[in-house]
Design a protein around this motif. Structure first.
Motif, mmCIF file in Angstrom:
data_model
loop_
_atom_site.group_PDB
_atom_site.id
_atom_site.type_symbol
_atom_site.label_atom_id
_atom_site.label_comp_id
_atom_site.label_asym_id
_atom_site.label_seq_id
_atom_site.Cartn_x
_atom_site.Cartn_y
_atom_site.Cartn_z
ATOM 1 N N ASN A 72 0.789 -1.232 0.000
ATOM 2 C CA ASN A 72 0.000 0.000 0.000
ATOM 3 C C ASN A 72 0.821 1.281 0.000
ATOM 4 O OD1 ASN A 72 -2.443 -1.549 0.234
ATOM 5 N ND2 ASN A 72 -1.934 -1.850 2.399
ATOM 6 N N GLY A 73 2.142 1.162 0.249
ATOM 7 C CA GLY A 73 2.975 2.350 0.267
ATOM 8 C C GLY A 73 3.198 2.890 1.670
ATOM 9 N N LEU A 74 4.346 3.553 1.867
ATOM 10 C CA LEU A 74 4.707 4.072 3.178
ATOM 11 C C LEU A 74 3.740 5.161 3.637
ATOM 12 C CD1 LEU A 74 6.650 4.206 5.572
ATOM 13 C CD2 LEU A 74 8.081 5.781 4.231
ATOM 14 N N VAL A 75 3.295 6.025 2.717
ATOM 15 C CA VAL A 75 2.401 7.124 3.087
ATOM 16 C C VAL A 75 1.107 6.582 3.677
ATOM 17 C CG1 VAL A 75 1.063 9.081 2.216
ATOM 18 C CG2 VAL A 75 3.395 8.677 1.395
ATOM 19 N N SER A 76 0.584 5.505 3.056
ATOM 20 C CA SER A 76 -0.665 4.911 3.548
ATOM 21 C C SER A 76 -0.483 4.319 4.934
ATOM 22 C CB SER A 76 -1.145 3.829 2.579
ATOM 23 O OG SER A 76 -2.275 3.164 3.082
#
Length: 442
Positions: free
Chosen positions: A48-52
């Motif tokens: 999902n990505g680090l930001v998520s």
């Protein structure tokens, strides 16, 4: 992988060259680490990505991590570079791509070799650093390699011990490795001594003291051999307070009663004859030098004999061997125990065999019985474990209902473990769905 190896070699060469310019660095030290492995957050970031992950506030959740313990070895290469080797272990369900889930916590062994690149030297109380290295792991039969990279903080205590906080991201190098985070706290201490050896002052010999023991020759009973004042200048090599010239055992401490020799130990059991109630037979201290008793004279001492009043072989824990005919009857009965499919309900055709076993137990009050339930591998391991336990307990309850005291029966479920046939065939699975009964008299 080649890029990672090349980067590590470059950093190591830089650290080595830097070390040649420095004169002080960390002493050798040993430490113990308590750590948490986090596979789920790493997988979430890759999906999902680090930001998520940061937005969901799910980056650091101890509840989804697996604890472990490790030992560490530290050695300074230079003022700004330390070498660290770590060996750690934890129990977890290790995810491996293209391999079915284990669905059980097994032992994971991991080892790493890292370089800590310190932003400050160890003369400061708090030292931040970044680290990079290589690592390997073993889980069940799977071996793998990875590259750990991370950051940390070292807190120093009086140049002798320090606390290290470290977080690493472990990047797979081989196919059996998995991305994961490794968070640790380490307590370490130096193993090199900092003590300064102070030379002893040289005593100036007195002209009238030939052996230099501080006792003038006119008062020295042994003027050519250094000794003590208490023994009038004579030596006492074994330190038993008896001068060597009067000691019949000058190299072994003893007593005056035995002319400087130790109290005899005739049976060589470590208990001297004055305290040994069996001085000619080797024994143990708790029986005042006598052997451990064996009341039934079966060669198995009472402390290890589960039937101390009845003779029996050591192979049966000192208890009498049960008649092989009786054992065979119980084994045959076990093969005639049947249950409803997928259930722990006994079928009526099992009753006669179980009644025969109950009668054997009632006729022999000293006998006990172990009831062990097993299944095949059909279905989940948890359900099979529960089914095997319930089936073993069904047999136990039937025996209790037929007059056997509950304290004489042990019921255990083993689930899919210990198969006796191939689970790949229907015939093999049929054999593995079984209940075993074992008689014992201890």
């Amino acid at each position: 992988m080649k890029k990672i190896q090349f980067l590590f070699i470059c950093i190591f060469c830089f650290a080595t060259a830097f070390a040649q310019q420095e004169t002080t660095h960390k002493k050798q030290a040993l430490g113990i680490s308590f750590f948490l492995n986090d596979f789920k957050t790493a997988a979430n970031i890759r999906t999902n990505g680090l930001v998520s992950v940061l937005k969901d506030k799910s980056f650091f959740k101890p509840s989804i991590m697996n604890p472990g313990i490790a030992v560490d070895y530290f050695s300074g290469i230079s003022k700004h570079v330390d070498f660290i080797a770590t060996l750690g272990g934890s129990f977890l369900d290790y995810p491996i791509d293209n391999v079915p889930a284990f669905n059980a916590n097994n032992f994971l062994l991991e080892t790493t070799a890292n370089l800590n690149l310190k932003l400050l030297t160890d003369k400061y109380w708090v030292v931040p650093f970044i680290d990079l290295g290589v690592g390997a792991s073993n889980y069940q039969k799977y071996f793998s390699a990875f590259t750990p990279v991370g950051i940390g903080l070292q807190v120093n205590f009086l140049d002798e011990a320090y606390l290290i906080l470290n977080s690493q991201y472990r990047i797979p190098v081989t196919e059996n490795a998995s991305y994961h985070f490794y968070h640790s706290i380490t307590i370490a201490g130096n193993i090199a001594s900092n003590k300064v050896i102070v030379p002893k002052a040289v005593e100036v010999p007195v002209v009238v003291d030939r052996d230099g023991d501080g006792i003038v020759d006119s008062l020295d009973a042994c003027p050519d051999q250094a000794g003590t004042t208490a023994l009038q200048g004579c030596p006492d090599k074994d330190g038993d307070g008896i001068a060597d010239k009067d000691d019949k055992c000058p190299d072994v401490a003893g007593t005056a009663k035995y002319n400087g020799c130790p109290i005899p130990d005739t049976d060589k059991d470590g208990i001297n004859d004055e305290e040994d109630k069996c001085p000619t037979v080797a024994g143990v201290a708790r029986y005042q030098g006598c052997p451990v008793p064996d009341k039934d004279n079966d060669g198995v001492n009472d402390e290890e004999d589960k039937c101390p009043n009845e003779a029996g072989p050591a192979s049966n824990f000192g208890c009498p061997v049960i008649d092989v005919v009786v054992v065979e009857k119980v084994n045959k009965a076990a093969k005639n125990i049947f249950f409803a499919t997928g259930s722990s309900k006994l079928l009526a055709k099992s009753y006669k065999s179980l009644k025969d076993v109950a009668q054997i137990l009632k006729d022999n009050p000293s006998y006990k019985i172990d009831v062990d339930g097993y299944t095949d591998i059909t279905g989940s391991a948890d359900k099979n474990q529960t089914l095997s336990e319930n089936r073993a307990n069904s047999v136990k309850q039937y025996l209790i209902a037929n007059g056997v005291d509950e304290s004489r029966i042990t019921a255990t479920g083993h689930g899919i473990n210990d198969p006796i046939a191939d689970n790949k065939t229907a015939a093999g699975r049929s054999k593995n769905r079984r209940v075993e009964m074992k008689l014992r008299n201890y």
